[in-house]
Write a protein that holds these residues in place. Structure first.
Motif, mmCIF file in Angstrom:
data_model
loop_
_atom_site.group_PDB
_atom_site.id
_atom_site.type_symbol
_atom_site.label_atom_id
_atom_site.label_comp_id
_atom_site.label_asym_id
_atom_site.label_seq_id
_atom_site.Cartn_x
_atom_site.Cartn_y
_atom_site.Cartn_z
ATOM 1 N N VAL A 331 1.004 -1.152 0.162
ATOM 2 C CA VAL A 331 -0.226 0.017 -0.011
ATOM 3 C C VAL A 331 0.838 1.159 -0.198
ATOM 4 O O VAL A 331 0.704 2.437 -0.545
ATOM 5 C CB VAL A 331 -0.969 0.133 1.150
ATOM 6 N N ALA A 332 1.932 1.171 0.832
ATOM 7 C CA ALA A 332 2.917 2.424 1.013
ATOM 8 C C ALA A 332 3.514 2.687 -0.411
ATOM 9 O O ALA A 332 3.868 3.750 -0.824
ATOM 10 C CB ALA A 332 3.625 2.186 2.108
ATOM 11 N N ASN A 333 3.921 1.462 -1.043
ATOM 12 C CA ASN A 333 4.417 1.506 -2.370
ATOM 13 C C ASN A 333 3.638 2.172 -3.626
ATOM 14 O O ASN A 333 3.999 3.058 -4.324
ATOM 15 C CB ASN A 333 5.003 0.524 -2.801
ATOM 16 N N GLU A 334 2.269 1.747 -3.246
ATOM 17 C CA GLU A 334 1.273 2.461 -4.352
ATOM 18 C C GLU A 334 1.128 3.853 -4.296
ATOM 19 O O GLU A 334 1.068 4.626 -5.192
ATOM 20 C CB GLU A 334 -0.048 1.689 -4.178
ATOM 21 N N LEU A 335 1.178 4.182 -2.892
ATOM 22 C CA LEU A 335 0.938 5.689 -2.627
ATOM 23 C C LEU A 335 2.338 6.337 -3.296
ATOM 24 O O LEU A 335 2.347 7.414 -3.642
ATOM 25 C CB LEU A 335 0.930 5.874 -1.018
ATOM 26 N N ARG A 336 3.453 5.697 -3.106
ATOM 27 C CA ARG A 336 4.809 6.381 -3.451
ATOM 28 C C ARG A 336 4.971 6.419 -5.044
ATOM 29 O O ARG A 336 5.283 7.638 -5.241
ATOM 30 C CB ARG A 336 6.065 5.349 -2.964
ATOM 31 N N LEU A 340 5.344 10.150 -6.997
ATOM 32 C CA LEU A 340 6.302 10.197 -7.991
ATOM 33 C C LEU A 340 5.668 10.506 -9.458
ATOM 34 O O LEU A 340 6.025 11.388 -10.033
ATOM 35 C CB LEU A 340 7.120 8.878 -7.961
ATOM 36 N N ALA A 341 4.302 10.055 -9.721
ATOM 37 C CA ALA A 341 3.911 10.301 -10.875
ATOM 38 C C ALA A 341 3.255 11.957 -10.598
ATOM 39 O O ALA A 341 3.378 12.575 -11.866
ATOM 40 C CB ALA A 341 2.735 9.213 -11.206
ATOM 41 N N LEU A 342 2.544 12.234 -9.788
ATOM 42 C CA LEU A 342 2.150 13.604 -9.453
ATOM 43 C C LEU A 342 3.356 14.489 -9.478
ATOM 44 O O LEU A 342 3.102 15.528 -10.051
ATOM 45 C CB LEU A 342 1.467 13.685 -8.215
ATOM 46 N N GLU A 343 4.680 14.315 -9.144
ATOM 47 C CA GLU A 343 5.698 15.063 -8.673
ATOM 48 C C GLU A 343 6.283 15.257 -10.269
ATOM 49 O O GLU A 343 6.790 16.226 -10.906
ATOM 50 C CB GLU A 343 6.604 14.331 -8.044
ATOM 51 N N GLU A 344 6.159 14.091 -11.053
ATOM 52 C CA GLU A 344 6.570 14.272 -12.612
ATOM 53 C C GLU A 344 5.725 14.990 -13.242
ATOM 54 O O GLU A 344 6.081 16.000 -14.028
ATOM 55 C CB GLU A 344 6.557 12.834 -13.010
ATOM 56 N N GLN A 345 4.207 15.097 -12.897
ATOM 57 C CA GLN A 345 3.418 16.031 -13.884
ATOM 58 C C GLN A 345 3.542 17.202 -13.450
ATOM 59 O O GLN A 345 3.739 18.152 -14.215
ATOM 60 C CB GLN A 345 1.994 15.355 -13.181
ATOM 61 N N VAL A 346 3.817 17.592 -11.879
ATOM 62 C CA VAL A 346 4.164 18.940 -11.451
ATOM 63 C C VAL A 346 5.237 19.398 -12.167
ATOM 64 O O VAL A 346 5.475 20.706 -12.600
ATOM 65 C CB VAL A 346 4.313 19.089 -9.959
ATOM 66 N N GLY A 347 6.389 18.612 -12.358
ATOM 67 C CA GLY A 347 7.717 18.988 -12.915
ATOM 68 C C GLY A 347 7.487 19.521 -14.526
ATOM 69 O O GLY A 347 7.783 20.414 -14.853
#
Length: 414
Positions: A331-336, A340-347
């Motif tokens: 579950v923690a990995n899924e959230l991670r 990371l995907a959101l951070e990439e989109q923000v980037g």
């Protein structure tokens, strides 16, 4: 034993289905002294006692196979005269009626069970008429064998908490009388095992309430079997090995551990599609460990150390892969991964915003090179003319009475 076999027995531990013939027990204090012994016919118990003892019996077959319930085998030596398996056989065959033999067994438990407080030793005797069953699990009306077995439980006995209560004789509220209360069993076992729906005198099913710290000393000394790790212990041991080799203080360790968990879970899922995991479980052998660690980009030198430490810790009793998979980690990995995907989109968005800002800044710089900048409506652009007045070049913009103008942000009436 598998889950179906456990449930077949457990379904009978109900008021209208239970067939326990005898129950005996011994209460032991914190000094390892036998305080009292008792025994009698199970079906003659008072109703309140009947249900409580039935509840304890149910607990002794509860939990997960491989974690709370462990299949243990007796060494050949324990099946010889004087062996611990032979004592259990004698107890079963005497229908728990031999007081001397019961005393001997109580002493064995007291000597091999590591417990600082008071506890209660319970032994149930039952016989189950096993019906012949077809391949599609339909019972035929004919007996296959009589499965006669013992169910043994060890329950903690603790002093009730202090409190206030109504003292009826004195007609007032006062301190409640504290008494000794029998708790849910912490350890127990079923003997003989009910493997393949049949008596297996060479095996026993061990129960532990605490999967992190089971009474392993009782497995080894009380039953004479080898020590088996619970699934929880296997998970803790494997994670500890990997964490220590990767470096518990390293920032990347947690992410690597999550990668390992996800890779292992994916491999286990693929394996389950091709195999019957109950009959052919997915074992965490050297080849699997190497594949998982390589997929998680663990350096070769550390892979070698992890393989060596796992071999030393588990020996020939390698854990099943599913036992070391941590669902919370998944579950923690899924959230991670989502983070990371959101951070990439923000980037990406930040990059685009920076590009647009550069365009705006470039435009502003470009605007600054002109002395006069005009912004007019499209329909007004065609009306703009240039002329010379008093020798100076002028821009002429015709204005109607209802039209307004803004010069450098200031409204102007012309």
């Amino acid at each position: 034993m598998n889950k179906k076999e456990v449930m077949e027995l457990k379904r009978r531990f109900k008021k209208d289905a239970a067939t326990f013939s005898r129950l005996v027990g011994c209460y032991v204090d914190g000094e390892h002294h036998k305080v009292c012994k008792f025994g009698g016919q199970f079906l003659t118990l008072e109703e309140d006692e009947y249900y409580k003892y039935l509840e304890i019996a149910n607990k002794l077959l509860s939990g997960t196979i491989g974690n709370n319930l462990l299949n243990l085998e007796f060494p050949i030596d324990e099946e010889a005269v004087g062996g611990r398996q032979q004592i259990l056989m004698a107890l079963r065959d005497c229908d728990l009626e031999n007081e001397d033999l019961l005393d001997t067994y109580y002493d064995l438990v007291i000597d091999t069970y590591d417990e600082v407080g008071n506890y209660l030793i319970l032994l149930y005797l039952d016989s189950y008429d096993v019906m012949t069953r077809t391949k599609d699990n339909i019972n035929l009306d004919e007996s296959e064998e009589i499965y006669k077995y013992l169910l043994v439980g060890i329950c903690p006995v603790s002093l009730s908490k202090p409190g206030l209560g109504y003292l009826e004789k004195e007609g007032r509220i006062g301190p409640r009388i504290r008494d000794w209360v029998v708790g849910a069993p912490e350890t127990g076992f079923l003997f003989p095992a009910f493997n393949d729906r049949s008596t297996d005198i060479h095996s026993t099913l061990f129960y532990t309430k605490n999967t992190k710290e089971p009474h392993s000393e009782f497995m080894a000394n009380g039953l004479g079997c080898g020590i088996e790790r619970t699934a929880t212990e296997q998970k803790m041991a494997f994670h500890s090995i990997v964490r220590n080799v990767l470096g518990a203080e390293e920032e990347s360790t947690e992410d690597t551990l999550l990668d390992i968990q996800q890779t292992l879970a994916d491999m286990a899922e693929d394996y389950a599609e091709m195999h019957d995991v109950e009959e052919d479980p997915f074992i965490l052998d050297k080849e699997v460990i190497k594949q998982v660690l390589e997929s998680s980009h663990v350096p070769e030198e550390k892979i070698t150390r992890i393989e060596k430490n796992v071999d030393e810790a588990f020996g020939e009793k390698l854990p099943q892969a599913e036992n070391v998979i941590d669902n919370k980690a998944l579950v923690a990995n899924e959230l991670r991964v989502e983070k990371l995907a959101l951070e990439e989109q923000v980037g990406d968005l930040t990059l685009k915003l920076n590009e647009k800002q550069e365009e705006i800044d470039s435009y502003k710089e470009e605007v600054k090179t002109y002395d006069v900048v005009l912004h007019v409506k499209p329909e007004k652009a065609s009306q703009i003319k240039s002329t010379t007045i008093d020798g100076e070049k002028c821009i002429v913009i015709p204005m109607k009475e209802n039209e307004n103008a803004t010069i450098n942000g200031v409204n102007t009436t012309i």
